[in-house]
Design an enzyme around this catalytic site. Structure first.
Site, PDB file in Angstrom:
ATOM      1  N   ARG A   1      -4.537  76.063 -57.311  1.00 49.60           N
ATOM      2  CA  ARG A   1      -5.477  75.416 -58.344  1.00 49.60           C
ATOM      3  C   ARG A   1      -5.021  73.993 -58.444  1.00 49.60           C
ATOM      4  O   ARG A   1      -4.078  73.443 -57.984  1.00 49.60           O
ATOM      5  CB  ARG A   1      -5.375  75.998 -59.611  1.00 49.60           C
ATOM      6  CG  ARG A   1      -4.018  76.041 -60.246  1.00 49.60           C
ATOM      7  CD  ARG A   1      -4.243  76.813 -61.538  1.00 49.60           C
ATOM      8  NE  ARG A   1      -2.842  76.381 -62.323  1.00 49.60           N
ATOM      9  CZ  ARG A   1      -2.751  75.729 -63.190  1.00 49.60           C
ATOM     10  NH1 ARG A   1      -3.794  74.880 -63.522  1.00 49.60           N
ATOM     11  NH2 ARG A   1      -1.651  75.437 -63.959  1.00 49.60           N
ATOM     12  N   THR A   2      -6.208  73.283 -58.743  1.00 47.05           N
ATOM     13  CA  THR A   2      -6.111  71.756 -58.688  1.00 47.05           C
ATOM     14  C   THR A   2      -5.127  71.210 -59.816  1.00 47.05           C
ATOM     15  O   THR A   2      -5.295  71.779 -61.175  1.00 47.05           O
ATOM     16  CB  THR A   2      -7.431  71.094 -58.873  1.00 47.05           C
ATOM     17  OG1 THR A   2      -8.172  71.389 -57.791  1.00 47.05           O
ATOM     18  CG2 THR A   2      -7.195  69.639 -58.779  1.00 47.05           C
ATOM     19  N   LEU A   3      -4.193  70.572 -59.814  1.00 43.66           N
ATOM     20  CA  LEU A   3      -3.215  70.043 -60.707  1.00 43.66           C
ATOM     21  C   LEU A   3      -3.393  68.598 -60.919  1.00 43.66           C
ATOM     22  O   LEU A   3      -3.498  68.096 -61.838  1.00 43.66           O
ATOM     23  CB  LEU A   3      -1.962  70.323 -60.259  1.00 43.66           C
ATOM     24  CG  LEU A   3      -1.443  71.669 -59.935  1.00 43.66           C
ATOM     25  CD1 LEU A   3      -0.095  72.011 -59.710  1.00 43.66           C
ATOM     26  CD2 LEU A   3      -1.723  72.493 -61.370  1.00 43.66           C
TER      27      LEU A   3
ATOM     28  N   ASN B   1      -9.348  75.472 -62.671  1.00 44.66           N
ATOM     29  CA  ASN B   1      -9.257  74.853 -61.154  1.00 44.66           C
ATOM     30  C   ASN B   1     -10.329  74.183 -60.896  1.00 44.66           C
ATOM     31  O   ASN B   1     -11.102  74.296 -60.177  1.00 44.66           O
ATOM     32  CB  ASN B   1      -9.226  75.976 -60.217  1.00 44.66           C
ATOM     33  CG  ASN B   1      -8.893  75.706 -58.730  1.00 44.66           C
ATOM     34  OD1 ASN B   1      -8.556  74.557 -58.552  1.00 44.66           O
ATOM     35  ND2 ASN B   1      -9.279  76.494 -57.652  1.00 44.66           N
TER      36      ASN B   1
END
Lengths: 245, 271
Positions: A22-24, A126
């Protein structure tokens, strides 16, 4: 979930492989997009910079794209997520065209689809790390809206993302009016982009302007703005404090 | 149509290249009570005959609102029709939620047709026994479609399905060229006339029929009984028998006339 929980140091404690999915945080980012309605349609402006943190790394990033016959989109934020969004939108428009039945997605439909997409990803923790501007004309109706990475969406006569909200919108609130001509609209956008160029550290002096009217889409060739740095206050900046910079 | 050795399964072809189960499903549509649709450039009118099994019971619901801009009238197994209407409503709602825009009727009927086709190609399913007249709007104006159990769909200027629909079709064939530019009220009048043809001499009153309209700027809605009776009186659409002395007693007389009832070969599940 706090921001501090997502720092690199805390990653291992938050669940291993799940996090790599997932996008952090964003890596290559675009800065502001500014959009206005004018007499014949919509004008969008964005520079061509892709920053890698504080480095102005890429300078030919096209952040304005057309979507079908009736809409244009401008994106700030993570460039790779914008490319993913474009892949999605191109498929959407393709399947819409394949019906071949005289019906087509207008800017309102595309804007709402994007909102659903962004909000959905946000709910899964995400996100697509973008703020988008979506504008278009269909059957004489002008439409200009924006969607953020958490799914906040609204329409207005003038919209902007990121720094544009703080630097450009005040100018637009004062100087925008219904029935701007194309030349007036471009001049107004260039005024906004110039302020952003002076004051936003992630701005680069290479921009494009996109226009959409009932007739179709035009995205300009890249060009640079003239700037002026000859202010007397900038001469001899260390006059009162020798040795400083 | 006689029973034969190829008609047990929907997945069995006959040597002549027919799927008998699908054709039998279309028979079920022909046995249901009549439903009629007609359209102009801007409006669609759906009408159907509503007979109840007895004076004590209510009518079968045969016209369904699917969305503000789409409605459907059915003939055949009304239970199947109800289920398909629910599917259509769901599709419309989902599309509206994603795109803030009404689902074009032409796309809905294709989805419906594809759903019906699936049932003609699975050994564990049976075809839907209902024909649907779908009336709705999209960007290019008003449209009327007929969806059949075979999974085919056709667009029509005007059409009638169900029992004694041939009489209505004959009337519509005479007049359909005038429909495109017809006014909304004339379209409703033509629907009532066409409906009267299917009643074969029985008296047309608002208690035996249901009318619904959808158009540009007019959301789909079913006309209420008084409005319909008013239109019937206005256009003086009465049966061949002499008009009764007291018009306000018309609804009661209409239902006693209906005591002749549907024909004996109608299956009990689909009045």
């Amino acid at each position: 979930m706090n921001v501090s929980d997502s720092t690199p140091a805390m990653n291992n404690l938050m669940g291993s492989e799940a996090d790599s999915q997932r996008t952090l945080y964003p890596y290559v980012t675009g800065t502001s997009v500014v959009g206005i309605k004018y007499k014949d349609g919509i004008l969008l402006a964005a520079d061509m910079g892709g920053s890698y943190g504080s480095t102005l790394r890429y300078k030919t990033v096209e952040r304005l794209k057309s979507v079908g016959k009736h809409s244009i989109i401008g994106a700030s934020g993570e460039i790779s997520d914008f490319q993913e969004i474009m892949r999605n939108l191109d498929d959407l428009i393709l399947y819409d065209n394949m019906w071949d039945d005289g019906n087509s997605f207008g800017p309102k439909e595309v804007h709402n689809y994007l909102t659903r997409m962004m909000y959905n990803r946000r709910n899964k923790f995400n996100p697509l790390w973008n703020s988008l501007v979506l504008g278009g004309v269909k059957n004489g109706q002008k439409y200009l809206g924006t969607v953020s990475m958490i799914g906040v969406h609204y329409e207005d006569n003038h919209v902007a993302t990121g720094f544009g909200n703080h630097l450009a919108r005040p100018l637009l609130r004062d100087e925008w009016h219904e029935n701007l001509t194309f030349e007036e609209g471009v001049k107004l956008l260039e005024k906004c982009m110039r302020v952003l160029l002076y004051r936003d550290r992630s701005a680069v002096n290479k921009l494009q302007i996109a226009k959409i009217t009932e007739e179709g889409v035009t995205i300009s060739q890249p060009y640079a703005l003239k700037t002026f740095w000859g202010f007397s206050a900038f001469k001899n900046p260390t006059a009162g404090a020798e040795g400083s910079w | 149509m006689f029973r034969n050795q190829y008609d047990t399964d929907v997945t069995t072809w006959s040597p002549a290249g027919r799927l008998f189960q699908v054709e039998y499903a279309m028979e079920a549509v022909k046995q249901g009570s009549a439903a009629i649709g007609l359209r102009s450039k801007t409006h669609v009118v759906l009408a159907c005959v509503n007979k109840s099994t007895s004076e004590l019971s209510s009518h079968q619901k045969k016209i369904f609102k699917v969305d503000d801009h789409i409605g459907v009238s059915i003939a055949g197994l009304t239970a199947d029709g109800r289920v398909l209407s629910r599917y259509m409503r769901n599709e419309c709602i989902n599309y509206s939620y994603t795109y803030e825009s009404p689902l074009p009727v032409g796309r809905l009927v294709v989805q419906l047709a594809d759903k019906a086709q699936v049932c003609t190609q699975r050994s564990w399913k049976r075809p839907y026994g209902v024909g649907l007249l779908v009336g709705g709007l999209d960007e290019s104006g008003a449209h009327l479609y007929y969806n059949c159990p075979s999974g085919n769909y056709f667009e029509y200027q005007a059409f009638a399905i169900g029992s004694r629909s041939q009489a209505a079709k004959t009337y519509l064939e005479r007049k359909f060229e005038t429909f495109t530019d017809s006014s909304r009220d004339n379209l409703v009048k033509d629907a009532l006339f066409a409906l009267r043809e299917t009643l074969q001499g029985e008296r047309l009153t608002s208690s035996v029929c249901t009318i619904a309209v959808v158009g540009v700027g007019e959301a789909f809605h079913i006309l209420d009984q008084e409005t319909v009776q008013g239109l019937i009186n206005e256009f003086e659409i009465v049966g061949e028998e002499p008009a009764p002395a007291d018009e306000t007693a018309a609804p009661d007389q209409g239902s006693s006339a209906a005591a002749q009832g549907p024909s004996e070969d109608v299956a009990p599940m689909d009045i």
